[in-house]
Scaffold this motif. Structure first.
Motif, PDB file in Angstrom:
ATOM      1  N   VAL A 148       0.846  -1.199   0.000  1.00  0.00           N
ATOM      2  CA  VAL A 148       0.000   0.000   0.000  1.00  0.00           C
ATOM      3  C   VAL A 148       0.877   1.243   0.000  1.00  0.00           C
ATOM      4  O   VAL A 148       0.657   2.186  -0.776  1.00  0.00           O
ATOM      5  N   LEU A 149       1.889   1.251   0.869  1.00  0.00           N
ATOM      6  CA  LEU A 149       2.783   2.397   0.929  1.00  0.00           C
ATOM      7  C   LEU A 149       3.537   2.575  -0.393  1.00  0.00           C
ATOM      8  O   LEU A 149       3.732   3.693  -0.860  1.00  0.00           O
ATOM      9  N   ALA A 150       3.945   1.457  -1.001  1.00  0.00           N
ATOM     10  CA  ALA A 150       4.651   1.523  -2.286  1.00  0.00           C
ATOM     11  C   ALA A 150       3.755   2.128  -3.362  1.00  0.00           C
ATOM     12  O   ALA A 150       4.210   2.914  -4.202  1.00  0.00           O
ATOM     13  N   THR A 151       2.484   1.771  -3.349  1.00  0.00           N
ATOM     14  CA  THR A 151       1.537   2.314  -4.329  1.00  0.00           C
ATOM     15  C   THR A 151       1.375   3.817  -4.144  1.00  0.00           C
ATOM     16  O   THR A 151       1.399   4.587  -5.111  1.00  0.00           O
ATOM     17  N   ILE A 152       1.222   4.237  -2.897  1.00  0.00           N
ATOM     18  CA  ILE A 152       1.075   5.668  -2.618  1.00  0.00           C
ATOM     19  C   ILE A 152       2.325   6.436  -3.045  1.00  0.00           C
ATOM     20  O   ILE A 152       2.246   7.496  -3.661  1.00  0.00           O
ATOM     21  N   SER A 153       3.493   5.873  -2.749  1.00  0.00           N
ATOM     22  CA  SER A 153       4.755   6.546  -3.073  1.00  0.00           C
ATOM     23  C   SER A 153       5.007   6.616  -4.569  1.00  0.00           C
ATOM     24  O   SER A 153       5.791   7.454  -5.025  1.00  0.00           O
ATOM     25  N   SER A 154       4.372   5.737  -5.337  1.00  0.00           N
ATOM     26  CA  SER A 154       4.605   5.717  -6.784  1.00  0.00           C
ATOM     27  C   SER A 154       3.902   6.859  -7.510  1.00  0.00           C
ATOM     28  O   SER A 154       4.176   7.118  -8.675  1.00  0.00           O
ATOM     29  N   ILE A 155       2.978   7.526  -6.823  1.00  0.00           N
ATOM     30  CA  ILE A 155       2.259   8.645  -7.439  1.00  0.00           C
ATOM     31  C   ILE A 155       3.084   9.907  -7.243  1.00  0.00           C
ATOM     32  O   ILE A 155       3.214  10.408  -6.133  1.00  0.00           O
ATOM     33  N   PHE A 156       3.637  10.401  -8.328  1.00  0.00           N
ATOM     34  CA  PHE A 156       4.587  11.516  -8.265  1.00  0.00           C
ATOM     35  C   PHE A 156       3.846  12.828  -8.473  1.00  0.00           C
ATOM     36  O   PHE A 156       3.224  13.045  -9.506  1.00  0.00           O
ATOM     37  N   TYR A 157       3.912  13.699  -7.485  1.00  0.00           N
ATOM     38  CA  TYR A 157       3.216  14.981  -7.594  1.00  0.00           C
ATOM     39  C   TYR A 157       4.059  16.076  -6.912  1.00  0.00           C
ATOM     40  O   TYR A 157       3.697  16.595  -5.870  1.00  0.00           O
ATOM     41  N   PRO A 158       5.188  16.443  -7.486  1.00  0.00           N
ATOM     42  CA  PRO A 158       6.133  17.362  -6.834  1.00  0.00           C
ATOM     43  C   PRO A 158       5.572  18.753  -6.571  1.00  0.00           C
ATOM     44  O   PRO A 158       6.053  19.446  -5.681  1.00  0.00           O
ATOM     45  N   LEU A 159       4.583  19.178  -7.327  1.00  0.00           N
ATOM     46  CA  LEU A 159       4.023  20.514  -7.145  1.00  0.00           C
ATOM     47  C   LEU A 159       2.853  20.526  -6.158  1.00  0.00           C
ATOM     48  O   LEU A 159       2.260  21.575  -5.912  1.00  0.00           O
ATOM     49  N   GLY A 160       2.519  19.367  -5.620  1.00  0.00           N
ATOM     50  CA  GLY A 160       1.433  19.294  -4.658  1.00  0.00           C
ATOM     51  C   GLY A 160       0.051  19.381  -5.265  1.00  0.00           C
ATOM     52  O   GLY A 160      -0.941  19.542  -4.551  1.00  0.00           O
ATOM     53  N   LEU A 161      -0.036  19.245  -6.587  1.00  0.00           N
ATOM     54  CA  LEU A 161      -1.319  19.427  -7.262  1.00  0.00           C
ATOM     55  C   LEU A 161      -2.313  18.308  -6.970  1.00  0.00           C
ATOM     56  O   LEU A 161      -3.511  18.479  -7.155  1.00  0.00           O
ATOM     57  N   LEU A 162      -1.819  17.169  -6.531  1.00  0.00           N
ATOM     58  CA  LEU A 162      -2.711  16.038  -6.238  1.00  0.00           C
ATOM     59  C   LEU A 162      -2.924  15.870  -4.744  1.00  0.00           C
ATOM     60  O   LEU A 162      -3.405  14.822  -4.295  1.00  0.00           O
ATOM     61  N   GLY A 163      -2.581  16.864  -3.982  1.00  0.00           N
ATOM     62  CA  GLY A 163      -2.676  16.773  -2.533  1.00  0.00           C
ATOM     63  C   GLY A 163      -4.005  16.279  -2.005  1.00  0.00           C
ATOM     64  O   GLY A 163      -4.056  15.356  -1.172  1.00  0.00           O
ATOM     65  N   PRO A 164      -5.142  16.841  -2.466  1.00  0.00           N
ATOM     66  CA  PRO A 164      -6.440  16.387  -1.950  1.00  0.00           C
ATOM     67  C   PRO A 164      -6.713  14.909  -2.220  1.00  0.00           C
ATOM     68  O   PRO A 164      -7.386  14.244  -1.430  1.00  0.00           O
ATOM     69  N   ILE A 165      -6.199  14.395  -3.329  1.00  0.00           N
ATOM     70  CA  ILE A 165      -6.407  12.984  -3.672  1.00  0.00           C
ATOM     71  C   ILE A 165      -5.501  12.092  -2.838  1.00  0.00           C
ATOM     72  O   ILE A 165      -5.930  11.084  -2.272  1.00  0.00           O
ATOM     73  N   ILE A 166      -4.237  12.474  -2.758  1.00  0.00           N
ATOM     74  CA  ILE A 166      -3.268  11.669  -2.011  1.00  0.00           C
ATOM     75  C   ILE A 166      -3.604  11.653  -0.527  1.00  0.00           C
ATOM     76  O   ILE A 166      -3.308  10.690   0.189  1.00  0.00           O
ATOM     77  N   MET A 167      -4.262  12.686  -0.045  1.00  0.00           N
ATOM     78  CA  MET A 167      -4.636  12.735   1.369  1.00  0.00           C
ATOM     79  C   MET A 167      -5.517  11.549   1.749  1.00  0.00           C
ATOM     80  O   MET A 167      -5.384  10.972   2.833  1.00  0.00           O
ATOM     81  N   GLN A 168      -6.419  11.148   0.853  1.00  0.00           N
ATOM     82  CA  GLN A 168      -7.266   9.990   1.130  1.00  0.00           C
ATOM     83  C   GLN A 168      -6.426   8.731   1.302  1.00  0.00           C
ATOM     84  O   GLN A 168      -6.687   7.904   2.183  1.00  0.00           O
TER      85      GLN A 168
END
Length: 239
Positions: A167-187
């Motif tokens: 699960v952690l590996a899956t979350i870490s694989s989503i690259f969003y350096p500008l923080g644009l996916l913050g609301p999604i990754i928060m879930q």
């Protein structure tokens, strides 16, 4: 890039290689005269050479030199201009500066077809241009140069063997350096928090209720690829 940077002759012996193809041959001695990939200093030395080129040309090409110092990441250049004329001038000056040291820029991918045609006409080395309708990988982000938007890619596999580690590996694989996916990754991170509260070990399989919840999240993650963020965000001040 690295093969264009010579080391000081006094350091040749620090990059000495002995080699022979078989035990019947005499051992040959070789010295690497350029900076070598894998050594600790190679990234700094190559980047420092680019900065030196910018410094040496700062009087003749002030704008291009500033861009070289500011907008390079190792051998990748990401920059822009306010209009086509300025962009074409920058492209020509930056190319000329770096060519002095054998740093031959290629694989141009502008968001202007006119600029691409200009580069193609003046280029004499048959360089391959990295153009794709799906976009190109730009330091981890996907840039659709036709629409001039930033996009994202995902590669999530759903199975019944999810663990806290996967699960952690899956979350870490989503690259969003500008923080644009913050609301999604928060879930995803809130779900990871639940796993910690369950006192699961790293390789324990998820309980059925958590597995179902995580599977539902994983089914939604690919929709990230439909998100398109305008690359240019301009704020006009009113006086």
């Amino acid at each position: 890039m690295y093969s264009q940077v010579l080391v000081d002759p006094r350091d040749y012996d620090l990059q000495r290689i002995i080699w022979r193809n078989s035990s019947e041959e005499e051992i040959g001695h070789y010295q690497l005269k350029t900076i070598t990939y894998g050594t600790a200093s190679v990234l700094f030395l190559a980047t420092r050479c680019i900065i030196q080129l910018a410094n040496e040309n700062s009087k003749q090409f002030p704008k291009a030199s500033e861009v070289i110092r500011r907008d390079f990441y190792v051998d990748d250049l990401q920059t822009g201009a306010d209009d086509l004329t300025e962009a074409m001038q920058l492209q020509g000056e930056i190319t000329a500066i770096l060519k002095q040291a054998g740093f031959d820029l290629r694989k141009w991918c502008p968001n202007s077809s006119a600029l691409l045609e200009s580069v193609t006409e003046t280029d004499d080395s048959n360089h391959r241009f990295n153009i794709s309708s799906k976009g190109i990988n730009t330091l981890g982000l996907i840039w659709n140069h036709i629409e001039d938007t930033l996009c994202f890619s995902t590669n999530v596999k759903i199975d019944n063997s999810f663990t806290k580690r996967s699960v952690l590996a899956t979350i870490s694989s989503i690259f969003y350096p500008l923080g644009l996916l913050g609301p999604i990754i928060m879930q995803c991170k809130l779900f990871m928090q639940q796993l910690w509260l369950q006192n699961l070990e790293w390789d324990d399989k998820l309980p059925e209720n958590l597995l179902n919840k995580w599977s539902d999240i994983c089914k939604k993650i690919p929709f990230i690829e439909q998100i398109k963020i305008p690359r240019l965000v301009s704020v006009l001040e009113k006086y």
